[in-house]
Design a protein around this motif. Structure first.
Motif, PDB file in Angstrom:
ATOM      1  N   LYS A  99      87.742  53.676 -19.030  1.00  0.00           N
ATOM      2  CA  LYS A  99      86.370  53.276 -19.336  1.00  0.00           C
ATOM      3  C   LYS A  99      85.935  52.043 -18.558  1.00  0.00           C
ATOM      4  O   LYS A  99      84.759  51.819 -18.337  1.00  0.00           O
ATOM      5  CB  LYS A  99      86.196  53.045 -20.847  1.00  0.00           C
ATOM      6  CG  LYS A  99      87.094  51.964 -21.411  1.00  0.00           C
ATOM      7  CD  LYS A  99      86.840  51.778 -22.908  1.00  0.00           C
ATOM      8  CE  LYS A  99      87.560  52.777 -23.784  1.00  0.00           C
ATOM      9  NZ  LYS A  99      89.033  52.655 -23.793  1.00  0.00           N
ATOM     10  N   ASP A 139      94.469  55.721 -19.740  1.00  0.00           N
ATOM     11  CA  ASP A 139      94.045  55.714 -21.140  1.00  0.00           C
ATOM     12  C   ASP A 139      92.620  56.247 -21.152  1.00  0.00           C
ATOM     13  O   ASP A 139      91.735  55.680 -20.513  1.00  0.00           O
ATOM     14  CB  ASP A 139      94.090  54.277 -21.687  1.00  0.00           C
ATOM     15  CG  ASP A 139      93.237  54.113 -22.936  1.00  0.00           C
ATOM     16  OD1 ASP A 139      93.373  54.934 -23.861  1.00  0.00           O
ATOM     17  OD2 ASP A 139      92.424  53.162 -22.994  1.00  0.00           O
ATOM     18  N   ARG A 172      96.132  54.423 -34.756  1.00  0.00           N
ATOM     19  CA  ARG A 172      95.643  53.100 -34.379  1.00  0.00           C
ATOM     20  C   ARG A 172      95.485  52.292 -35.666  1.00  0.00           C
ATOM     21  O   ARG A 172      94.849  52.746 -36.619  1.00  0.00           O
ATOM     22  CB  ARG A 172      94.290  53.230 -33.676  1.00  0.00           C
ATOM     23  CG  ARG A 172      93.644  51.889 -33.370  1.00  0.00           C
ATOM     24  CD  ARG A 172      92.384  52.088 -32.558  1.00  0.00           C
ATOM     25  NE  ARG A 172      91.801  50.831 -32.146  1.00  0.00           N
ATOM     26  CZ  ARG A 172      90.868  50.722 -31.206  1.00  0.00           C
ATOM     27  NH1 ARG A 172      90.415  51.787 -30.602  1.00  0.00           N
ATOM     28  NH2 ARG A 172      90.376  49.547 -30.870  1.00  0.00           N
ATOM     29  N   GLY A 197      92.954  44.398 -23.539  1.00  0.00           N
ATOM     30  CA  GLY A 197      92.513  43.094 -24.022  1.00  0.00           C
ATOM     31  C   GLY A 197      92.808  41.922 -23.113  1.00  0.00           C
ATOM     32  O   GLY A 197      92.269  40.830 -23.315  1.00  0.00           O
ATOM     33  N   LEU A 198      93.662  42.115 -22.104  1.00  0.00           N
ATOM     34  CA  LEU A 198      94.008  41.011 -21.208  1.00  0.00           C
ATOM     35  C   LEU A 198      92.734  40.525 -20.504  1.00  0.00           C
ATOM     36  O   LEU A 198      92.050  41.312 -19.853  1.00  0.00           O
ATOM     37  CB  LEU A 198      95.023  41.466 -20.157  1.00  0.00           C
ATOM     38  CG  LEU A 198      96.324  42.087 -20.687  1.00  0.00           C
ATOM     39  CD1 LEU A 198      97.137  42.665 -19.540  1.00  0.00           C
ATOM     40  CD2 LEU A 198      97.129  41.060 -21.449  1.00  0.00           C
ATOM     41  N   TYR A 248      76.032  41.152 -24.273  1.00  0.00           N
ATOM     42  CA  TYR A 248      76.978  40.250 -24.939  1.00  0.00           C
ATOM     43  C   TYR A 248      76.668  38.773 -24.729  1.00  0.00           C
ATOM     44  O   TYR A 248      77.349  37.921 -25.285  1.00  0.00           O
ATOM     45  CB  TYR A 248      78.400  40.454 -24.389  1.00  0.00           C
ATOM     46  CG  TYR A 248      78.876  41.882 -24.322  1.00  0.00           C
ATOM     47  CD1 TYR A 248      79.049  42.631 -25.484  1.00  0.00           C
ATOM     48  CD2 TYR A 248      79.188  42.469 -23.103  1.00  0.00           C
ATOM     49  CE1 TYR A 248      79.509  43.938 -25.417  1.00  0.00           C
ATOM     50  CE2 TYR A 248      79.647  43.769 -23.026  1.00  0.00           C
ATOM     51  CZ  TYR A 248      79.801  44.500 -24.189  1.00  0.00           C
ATOM     52  OH  TYR A 248      80.262  45.785 -24.107  1.00  0.00           O
ATOM     53  N   TYR A 253      83.512  47.415 -16.521  1.00  0.00           N
ATOM     54  CA  TYR A 253      82.416  47.543 -17.488  1.00  0.00           C
ATOM     55  C   TYR A 253      81.066  47.188 -16.885  1.00  0.00           C
ATOM     56  O   TYR A 253      80.205  46.634 -17.563  1.00  0.00           O
ATOM     57  CB  TYR A 253      82.692  46.684 -18.737  1.00  0.00           C
ATOM     58  CG  TYR A 253      84.015  47.003 -19.378  1.00  0.00           C
ATOM     59  CD1 TYR A 253      84.226  48.236 -19.978  1.00  0.00           C
ATOM     60  CD2 TYR A 253      85.077  46.091 -19.360  1.00  0.00           C
ATOM     61  CE1 TYR A 253      85.449  48.545 -20.552  1.00  0.00           C
ATOM     62  CE2 TYR A 253      86.299  46.391 -19.924  1.00  0.00           C
ATOM     63  CZ  TYR A 253      86.481  47.626 -20.512  1.00  0.00           C
ATOM     64  OH  TYR A 253      87.685  47.930 -21.078  1.00  0.00           O
TER      65      TYR A 253
HETATM   66  N1  LLP Z   1      92.303  50.616 -25.024  1.00  0.00           N
HETATM   67  C1  LLP Z   1      91.316  50.879 -25.886  1.00  0.00           C
HETATM   68  C2  LLP Z   1      91.568  51.790 -26.999  1.00  0.00           C
HETATM   69  C3  LLP Z   1      90.056  50.284 -25.720  1.00  0.00           C
HETATM   70  O1  LLP Z   1      89.086  50.534 -26.584  1.00  0.00           O
HETATM   71  C4  LLP Z   1      89.834  49.415 -24.622  1.00  0.00           C
HETATM   72  C5  LLP Z   1      88.543  48.774 -24.422  1.00  0.00           C
HETATM   73  C6  LLP Z   1      90.898  49.195 -23.725  1.00  0.00           C
HETATM   74  C7  LLP Z   1      92.120  49.802 -23.965  1.00  0.00           C
HETATM   75  C8  LLP Z   1      90.762  48.313 -22.507  1.00  0.00           C
HETATM   76  O2  LLP Z   1      90.485  47.014 -22.856  1.00  0.00           O
HETATM   77  P1  LLP Z   1      90.507  45.841 -21.770  1.00  0.00           P
HETATM   78  O3  LLP Z   1      91.907  45.708 -21.234  1.00  0.00           O
HETATM   79  O4  LLP Z   1      89.561  46.187 -20.703  1.00  0.00           O
HETATM   80  O5  LLP Z   1      90.082  44.640 -22.548  1.00  0.00           O
HETATM   81  N2  LLP Z   1      82.276  46.633 -22.490  1.00  0.00           N
HETATM   82  C9  LLP Z   1      82.993  45.434 -22.868  1.00  0.00           C
HETATM   83  C10 LLP Z   1      84.463  45.699 -23.121  1.00  0.00           C
HETATM   84  C11 LLP Z   1      84.698  46.742 -24.188  1.00  0.00           C
HETATM   85  C12 LLP Z   1      86.135  47.102 -24.372  1.00  0.00           C
HETATM   86  C13 LLP Z   1      86.257  48.370 -25.130  1.00  0.00           C
HETATM   87  N3  LLP Z   1      87.584  48.860 -25.256  1.00  0.00           N
HETATM   88  C14 LLP Z   1      82.748  44.357 -21.815  1.00  0.00           C
HETATM   89  O6  LLP Z   1      81.944  44.581 -20.916  1.00  0.00           O
HETATM   90  O7  LLP Z   1      83.311  43.266 -21.899  1.00  0.00           O
END
Ligand code: LLP
Length: 411
Positions: free
Chosen positions: A53, A72, A137, A227-228, A311, A365
């Protein structure tokens, strides 16, 4: 600023037009290698699943796949895209929420690991298949994110099985014939504190360790999600990956031993960390207004960079070939909304119409959240790598824009 990799930004703008997303492959490779190295220092069994995503261009997926990443996915289209990019089903995890029967049916036919969002998701899955493997989850009751909108754990979050109900979920799944298990958590995005990941893992392990022990479950994997975080301003500190992973490993192995959980694999699902700093949005100054405030208008708006409006996020902006600061301005797009502000009170050099503005850290994103609102086309995307530049998505045309509107119904 004049270059992205070895390429002159003005030349890229002239060749491909603006607004234009440019990705630097070397940065993606460096981000992946850094993460991989840190995890391999502390874990023998781990896998990195790129969160599609964040940036779902198939060429970006291809870069990560060729480095050895898994994927993922969060929807059937993302899953189809990952398969098309050549990810093997065993390297794909699927994490949805409020999953429809149709989605579950499609996903369950592809032999990927599914992280279910709730026990009710499990009962829906049972309607379309007889799963041998289940992973839930967990919502551990706490969450943290760079902004409220990207916090995905805690009482206000729509995600995950509340931890008080976790025992029931796993014992129901076991009683209905499930043989193999995993567990998943993801409580927020863009975290810059290295302690946070271990804290969340500890909470997860405290809750689930006892449950698994009691139910005699040895989970095949523990998936800590993404989340990193990455720095978006000069003041943000970079996330200390090495420390994050070391602290994670201490908690992981302590609890595995305490509850006798065998040798589960650690999975992570980073999105932003792998691609955010590899992306640049190159656009042109189309108008400058000295109104109540000074506005710098660009040919890029909130439709293709929605994070500031959604945001309150910040992206640094540079002006091609110009340094220094002589004024504070509001940077906006051409969209008919007053939320179409891409930067508030931004310190910039002198700017004239026709200047090129470059937004930083827009690899995650940004394009993936873009729309054609106000009839503005989706921009082109290019990938630069050493001496080569490849157009990986052409700019949307008017014909593309109307192609899914059924024109034959018109008189
Ligand atoms: N795994 C799951 C189940 C998730 O929902 C997400 C992100 C990730 C992994 C990846 O997370 P990351 O490593 O990118 O933090 N649109 C927002 C961020 C939304 C994140 C949604 N889920 C932004 O622009 O900051």
């Amino acid at each position: 600023m004049k270059l992205i990799g070895k390429f002159d930004i003005r030349e890229l703008a002239e060749r491909f037009g603006t607004p234009l997303y440019v990705y630097d492959k070397e940065k993606i490779v460096a981000n992946y290698n850094k993460l991989y190295l840190s995890f391999s220092r502390y874990f023998k069994k781990f896998s990195i699943h790129y969160s599609v995503k964040a940036n779902s261009n198939i060429h970006i997926l291809e870069v990560l796949r060729s480095l050895g990443a898994g994927a993922d996915c969060s929807s059937p289209f993302e899953l189809r895209l990952a398969l098309l990019a050549g990810f093997k089903p065993e390297k794909i995890v699927y994490t949805g929420n409020y999953e429809s029967l149709e989605d579950l049916e499609y996903v369950s036919q592809h032999n990927v690991s599914i992280n279910l969002d709730d026990i009710t998701s499990f009962w829906r899955l049972k309607k379309v298949t007889n799963p041998e493997f289940v992973s839930f989850r967990v919502n551990p009751g706490i969450g943290k994110g760079g902004f409220e909108g990207i916090t995905t754990g805690g009482a206000d979050a729509k995600f995950g099985v509340p931890y008080e109900m976790l025992y029931q979920a796993y014992s129901d799944a076991k009683a209905s014939g499930v043989k193999r298990f995993g567990i998943h958590i993801m409580t927020g995005s863009n975290i810059l504190e290295p302690f946070y990941f271990a804290e969340v893992l500890e909470k997860l392990m405290r809750i689930s360790g006892r449950i698994f022990k009691e139910l005699q479950i040895k989970p095949e994997y523990i998936d800590i999600g993404g989340g990193l975080g990455v720095p978006y301003t000069d003041e943000d500190m970079e996330l200390d990956i090495e420390t994050s992973v070391r602290l994670l490993s201490e908690v992981f192995f302590e609890y595995i031993e305490r509850y006798d959980l065998g040798l589960p694999e650690l999975k992570i699902e980073p999105g932003r960390f792998l691609v955010a700093n590899a992306g640049y949005l190159v656009c042109k100054v189309t108008g400058i207004k000295n109104g109540y405030k000074k506005f710098i208008g660009l040919d890029a708006g909130m439709n293709i960079l929605i994070r500031p409006a959604l945001y309150g996020a910040t992206h640094r902006v540079k002006i091609y070939g110009k340094d220094g600061v002589v004024q504070m301005v509001q940077i906006c797009g051409q969209i008919c909304e007053n939320s179409d502000i891409l930067g508030k009170n931004v310190p910039v050099p002198e700017i004239v119409e026709g200047d090129i503005a470059i937004f930083l850290d827009v690899g995650a994103y940004c394009f993936s959240m873009a729309s054609s609102y106000n009839g503005r086309p989706l921009p082109a995307e290019v990938l630069v790598d050493d001496n080569s530049v490849m157009e990986i998505r052409r700019r949307q045309t008017f014909e593309d824009f109307v192609s899914s509107m059924i024109l034959t119904h018109l008189d």
